[in-house]
Design an enzyme around this catalytic site. Structure first.
Site, PDB file in Angstrom:
ATOM      1  N   ASP A   1      42.405  44.520  38.590  1.00  0.00           N
ATOM      2  CA  ASP A   1      43.347  43.459  38.917  1.00  0.00           C
ATOM      3  C   ASP A   1      44.672  43.773  38.193  1.00  0.00           C
ATOM      4  O   ASP A   1      44.688  44.616  37.279  1.00  0.00           O
ATOM      5  CB  ASP A   1      42.709  42.147  38.442  1.00  0.00           C
ATOM      6  CG  ASP A   1      43.654  40.993  38.401  1.00  0.00           C
ATOM      7  OD1 ASP A   1      44.263  40.700  39.432  1.00  0.00           O
ATOM      8  OD2 ASP A   1      43.807  40.380  37.316  1.00  0.00           O
ATOM      9  N   PHE A   2      45.762  43.119  38.566  1.00  0.00           N
ATOM     10  CA  PHE A   2      47.044  43.447  37.925  1.00  0.00           C
ATOM     11  C   PHE A   2      47.435  42.435  36.838  1.00  0.00           C
ATOM     12  O   PHE A   2      47.321  42.728  35.653  1.00  0.00           O
ATOM     13  CB  PHE A   2      48.154  43.572  38.990  1.00  0.00           C
ATOM     14  CG  PHE A   2      49.455  44.021  38.399  1.00  0.00           C
ATOM     15  CD1 PHE A   2      49.663  45.339  38.034  1.00  0.00           C
ATOM     16  CD2 PHE A   2      50.490  43.111  38.169  1.00  0.00           C
ATOM     17  CE1 PHE A   2      50.858  45.756  37.443  1.00  0.00           C
ATOM     18  CE2 PHE A   2      51.687  43.517  37.582  1.00  0.00           C
ATOM     19  CZ  PHE A   2      51.861  44.841  37.231  1.00  0.00           C
ATOM     20  N   ASP A   3      47.873  41.221  37.250  1.00  0.00           N
ATOM     21  CA  ASP A   3      48.391  40.260  36.263  1.00  0.00           C
ATOM     22  C   ASP A   3      47.283  39.766  35.338  1.00  0.00           C
ATOM     23  O   ASP A   3      46.242  39.288  35.801  1.00  0.00           O
ATOM     24  CB  ASP A   3      49.034  39.065  36.977  1.00  0.00           C
ATOM     25  CG  ASP A   3      50.319  39.453  37.673  1.00  0.00           C
ATOM     26  OD1 ASP A   3      51.364  39.503  37.010  1.00  0.00           O
ATOM     27  OD2 ASP A   3      50.267  39.735  38.883  1.00  0.00           O
TER      28      ASP A   3
ATOM     29  N   ASP B   1      40.902  38.945  35.459  1.00  0.00           N
ATOM     30  CA  ASP B   1      41.005  37.870  34.461  1.00  0.00           C
ATOM     31  C   ASP B   1      41.062  36.466  35.036  1.00  0.00           C
ATOM     32  O   ASP B   1      41.108  35.502  34.287  1.00  0.00           O
ATOM     33  CB  ASP B   1      42.290  38.049  33.627  1.00  0.00           C
ATOM     34  CG  ASP B   1      43.523  37.722  34.451  1.00  0.00           C
ATOM     35  OD1 ASP B   1      43.641  38.244  35.573  1.00  0.00           O
ATOM     36  OD2 ASP B   1      44.346  36.901  33.985  1.00  0.00           O
TER      37      ASP B   1
HETATM   38  O1  LIG Z   1      45.475  39.094  41.234  1.00  0.00           O
HETATM   39  P1  LIG Z   1      46.573  39.280  40.232  1.00  0.00           P
HETATM   40  O2  LIG Z   1      47.126  40.673  40.240  1.00  0.00           O
HETATM   41  O3  LIG Z   1      46.172  38.840  38.861  1.00  0.00           O
HETATM   42  O4  LIG Z   1      47.752  38.327  40.734  1.00  0.00           O
HETATM   43  C1  LIG Z   1      47.559  36.900  40.644  1.00  0.00           C
HETATM   44  C2  LIG Z   1      48.918  36.226  40.603  1.00  0.00           C
HETATM   45  O5  LIG Z   1      49.655  36.885  39.565  1.00  0.00           O
HETATM   46  C3  LIG Z   1      51.002  36.477  39.357  1.00  0.00           C
HETATM   47  O6  LIG Z   1      50.994  35.227  38.697  1.00  0.00           O
HETATM   48  C4  LIG Z   1      50.391  35.298  37.415  1.00  0.00           C
HETATM   49  O7  LIG Z   1      51.156  36.182  36.579  1.00  0.00           O
HETATM   50  C5  LIG Z   1      52.510  35.730  36.310  1.00  0.00           C
HETATM   51  C6  LIG Z   1      53.191  36.820  35.495  1.00  0.00           C
HETATM   52  O8  LIG Z   1      52.478  37.094  34.328  1.00  0.00           O
HETATM   53  C7  LIG Z   1      52.446  34.385  35.585  1.00  0.00           C
HETATM   54  O9  LIG Z   1      53.764  33.913  35.334  1.00  0.00           O
HETATM   55  C8  LIG Z   1      51.680  33.375  36.457  1.00  0.00           C
HETATM   56  O10 LIG Z   1      51.546  32.145  35.762  1.00  0.00           O
HETATM   57  C9  LIG Z   1      50.289  33.929  36.771  1.00  0.00           C
HETATM   58  O11 LIG Z   1      49.551  33.071  37.623  1.00  0.00           O
HETATM   59  C10 LIG Z   1      51.772  36.500  40.639  1.00  0.00           C
HETATM   60  O12 LIG Z   1      53.042  35.924  40.456  1.00  0.00           O
HETATM   61  C11 LIG Z   1      51.045  35.824  41.790  1.00  0.00           C
HETATM   62  O13 LIG Z   1      51.740  36.061  42.998  1.00  0.00           O
HETATM   63  C12 LIG Z   1      49.653  36.430  41.915  1.00  0.00           C
HETATM   64  O14 LIG Z   1      48.944  35.799  42.967  1.00  0.00           O
END
Ligand SMILES: O=P(O)(O)OC[C@H]1O[C@H](O[C@H]2O[C@H](CO)[C@@H](O)[C@H](O)[C@H]2O)[C@H](O)[C@@H](O)[C@@H]1O
Length: 302
Positions: A57-59, A237
Site C-alpha cells: 500500500d502507499f499512504d 495500514d
Molecule cells: O491506499 P493508500 O495508498 O493508503 O491511499 C489511501 C488514501 O491515501 C491518501 O490519504 C491518506 O494520506 C494522506 C497523506 O498522508 C492523509 O492526509 C489522509 O488523511 C489519509 O487518509 C490519499 O489522499 C487518498 O486519496 C487515498 O485514498
C-alpha cells in the site's frame, strides 16, 4: 486486461453486495504478533515458495501520513529497497493504492512494478493501463457527486474533496472534530443519491462505485496470475487494506498491518513506514540468500 477479463474476475461474487469484499473475520489488533516475532516462520514460507508477490500500500505504509495528500512522499531509501527487491528473480512487487494510478506511480517512481490505483479499479502492468469497465461507467455520477459535495462542504475549513476519476476522497484531517458528523451526512446523502458507496479511512470518506471490487480482489487476481506456488504478501495500514488481508488469511498468504488497529485480519504487524522499509530489505536479503534448488538433467533432485 480486457473488459471480459475484468468482469469474469468479479463474477463469483454478488454484484448486489459490494461490501462482501472482506471475507475473514477481523480480530483484535492487539493480539496480532509483531512480524519480527514470527520472522522464522515467515522465512520458512519464503524457503518453500517458488516466487514472491509483494503487494505494498502507499499512504501510511510506504509514505508517512502527512496533513496534505499532495505532500506525501516515499523516502529515497525505501524506493531503493523496493527496486532491489523487484530486481530479484522470482519476485514481483505491486503497489496497491487508493490513490489514482497515475498519481501513485509518479510518487513511487519505479519502472517494472505492477501498479493498482483507485483501490484496484485501475491496473497497470508492463505499460498497459486498464480500468474496471463498470467503474468507468460510474465516472459521470462520481463527478456530479464531487461537485455537489464541494458545493455543500466547500466552506467548511479543513474539508477537501479529491476527485480521483473513478473514486473520490473527502478529507477531514484538518476540519474541526465537531464538523465531522455533518461532513459524513452530506457525503453519505450525495453518494447514495448517485448510487455510489462510501467507505472510511484515515480522516477520510472514500466514495466508490457500487461494485464488488477492492484491494482484495486485485490481490487475488495478481496471485492467481503468478501461480499457486508463489507466496503473496500484502502490507497496508488502513481500512481498505483489510480486504487484502482477508483474502490472504488462513495461510493463503501473509497479511501485514502497519500500526496497531483496533481490529484486523492481518497475520502480523509492523510499526510504521520505517519498519516497512526494513521489512522490504529483510525480504530482499532472505530471498537473495535462499538455497537454489539443484535438479539434474533427468529432473531429479540429487
Ligand atoms: O491506499 P493508500 O495508498 O493508503 O491511499 C489511501 C488514501 O491515501 C491518501 O490519504 C491518506 O494520506 C494522506 C497523506 O498522508 C492523509 O492526509 C489522509 O488523511 C489519509 O487518509 C490519499 O489522499 C487518498 O486519496 C487515498 O485514498
Amino acid at each position: 486486461m480486457t473488459t471480459d477479463e475484468w468482469l469474469s474476475a468479479g463474477e463469483s461474487r454478488s454484484a448486489s453486495d459490494p461490501e462482501s469484499e472482506s471475507e475473514a473475520e477481523a480480530e483484535s489488533g492487539a493480539g496480532v504478533p509483531s512480524l519480527w516475532s514470527i520472522s522464522d516462520a515467515v522465512a520458512d514460507r519464503l524457503a518453500d515458495a517458488e516466487g514472491l508477490l509483494v503487494c505494498l500500500d502507499f499512504d501510511g505504509t510506504l509514505a508517512p501520513i502527512v496533513p496534505r495528500p499532495e505532500e506525501a512522499a516515499i523516502p529515497a531509501a525505501t524506493r531503493k529497497r523496493i527496486r532491489a527487491l523487484n530486481a530479484l528473480d522470482g519476485v514481483q512487487v505491486a503497489v496497491v493504492s487508493g490513490r489514482a494510478l497515475t498519481d501513485v506511480r509518479e510518487r513511487v517512481g519505479l519502472d517494472g512494478l505492477v501498479y493498482a490505483g483507485n483501490h484496484g479499479l485501475e491496473l497497470e502492468r508492463g505499460g498497459d493501463l486498464t480500468v474496471h469497465p463498470l467503474a468507468s461507467a460510474s465516472r459521470p455520477a462520481l463527478r456530479r457527486a464531487c461537485r455537489a459535495i464541494h458545493a455543500r462542504l466547500g466552506t467548511i475549513p479543513g474539508c477537501r474533496v479529491e476527485d480521483k476519476g473513478v473514486t473520490a476522497t473527502v478529507h477531514y484531517r484538518d476540519a474541526a472534530d465537531a464538523a465531522v458528523p455533518a461532513i459524513e451526512e452530506v457525503v453519505s446523502t450525495v453518494a447514495g443519491a448517485e448510487s455510489l458507496r462510501v467507505t472510511d479511512g484515515k480522516a477520510v470518506f472514500e466514495i466508490r462505485p457500487r461494485i464488488p471490487w477492492g484491494k482484495g480482489r486485485i490481490v487475488s487476481l495478481l496471485a492467481a496470475e503468478v501461480g499457486g506456488g508463489w507466496l503473496p504478501i500484502y502490507v497496508g495500514d488502513d481500512t481498505s487494506d483489510e480486504d487484502a488481508f482477508g483474502v490472504l488469511a488462513d495461510g493463503v498468504g501473509i497479511g501485514v498491518v502497519v500500526g496497531s488497529p483496533s481490529a484486523t485480519a492481518a497475520a502480523a504487524r509492523l510499526d510504521d513506514p520505517d519498519d516497512v522499509a526494513t521489512f522490504v530489505g529483510w525480504l530482499t536479503a532472505r530471498w537473495a540468500d535462499r538455497p537454489v534448488e539443484v535438479i539434474d538433467a533427468e529432473g531429479k533432485r540429487p
